[in-house]
Design an enzyme around this catalytic site. Structure first.
Site, PDB file in Angstrom:
ATOM      1  N   ASP A  79     -20.952 -51.265  80.220  1.00  0.00           N
ATOM      2  CA  ASP A  79     -20.390 -52.507  79.722  1.00  0.00           C
ATOM      3  C   ASP A  79     -18.909 -52.484  80.086  1.00  0.00           C
ATOM      4  O   ASP A  79     -18.339 -51.412  80.293  1.00  0.00           O
ATOM      5  CB  ASP A  79     -20.601 -52.556  78.200  1.00  0.00           C
ATOM      6  CG  ASP A  79     -19.882 -53.720  77.559  1.00  0.00           C
ATOM      7  OD1 ASP A  79     -19.952 -54.836  78.109  1.00  0.00           O
ATOM      8  OD2 ASP A  79     -19.252 -53.506  76.503  1.00  0.00           O
ATOM      9  N   ASP A 100     -15.855 -54.798  78.736  1.00  0.00           N
ATOM     10  CA  ASP A 100     -14.859 -54.942  77.661  1.00  0.00           C
ATOM     11  C   ASP A 100     -15.183 -54.014  76.493  1.00  0.00           C
ATOM     12  O   ASP A 100     -16.260 -54.083  75.908  1.00  0.00           O
ATOM     13  CB  ASP A 100     -14.816 -56.394  77.159  1.00  0.00           C
ATOM     14  CG  ASP A 100     -14.454 -57.385  78.265  1.00  0.00           C
ATOM     15  OD1 ASP A 100     -14.026 -56.948  79.347  1.00  0.00           O
ATOM     16  OD2 ASP A 100     -14.614 -58.593  78.034  1.00  0.00           O
TER      17      ASP A 100
HETATM   18 MG   LIG Z   1     -18.230 -54.797  75.170  1.00  0.00          MG
END
Ligand SMILES: [Mg+2]
Ligand SMILES: [Zn+2]
Length: 184
Positions: free
Chosen positions: A19, A21
């Protein structure tokens, strides 16, 4: 392609699906979406972690929900500029991403790529010949963990707070990378 190269199948690689962010760069609650390079700050140790994972032989694949595109708060070009910066900074550390996949859809579109759907992971696994059983999905939210689980990879959560049922939990990507290094 020669017959010889055809007769030797490439061994499937293991991957770390990431992932973005909250794992690679700082999550910014004050801006809903990272729409420009000025809003993209690497988390402490993230680049070191990527370099280490790469050294350990893992393919590095970013899988990121980018609903801001569907909501017209940013464009595909905005996202591409942010990712060009991310790639360039990583390359300074000798790190190359094997793939960067994003879902541009909104929730109501019911696509198969928006996490917690496993679509991006499955697509990357096919594109890059990844062995999912030896791979990991690293994320900071429940949708990441769920996507990893549905794709059949081991789910790893990065958090310093609330846990959401991943097999492994670490305070940072670097802690996870160091954990893998110790086991090899
Ligand atoms: Mg995230
Ligand atoms: Zn999608």
């Amino acid at each position: 392609m020669s017959d010889l190269s055809k007769s030797i199948p490439k061994a499937p690689r293991s991957a770390v699906f990431l992932d973005r962010d909250g794992v690679i760069n700082v999550r910014r609650p004050e801006v809903e979406y990272v729409t420009e390079v000025a809003q993209f700050d690497f988390l402490p140790g993230a680049l070191e972690a990527l370099a280490l994972l790469s050294e350990l032989g893992f393919a590095l694949v970013v899988v990121t929900n980018q609903r801001g595109i569907a909501r017209e708060m940013m464009t595909e070009d905005d996202l591409a500029a942010v990712h060009a910066y991310m790639k360039a900074e990583a390359l300074k550390r000798g790190v190359r991403f094997d793939g960067i996949y994003h879902c541009p859809h909104d929730t109501f579109e019911q696509c198969s790529c928006r996490k917690p759907e496993p679509g991006m992971i499955l697509e990357a696994a096919e594109d890059l010949e990844i062995d999912l059983t030896r791979s990991y999905m690293v994320g900071d939210s429940l949708s990441d963990i769920e996507a990893g689980r549905r794709a059949g990879v081991r789910a790893v959560q990065i958090t310093d707070g609330e846990e959401c049922g991943a097999e492994m939990v670490f305070p940072s990507l670097l802690d996870f990378a160091l954990h893998l290094k110790e086991r090899t």
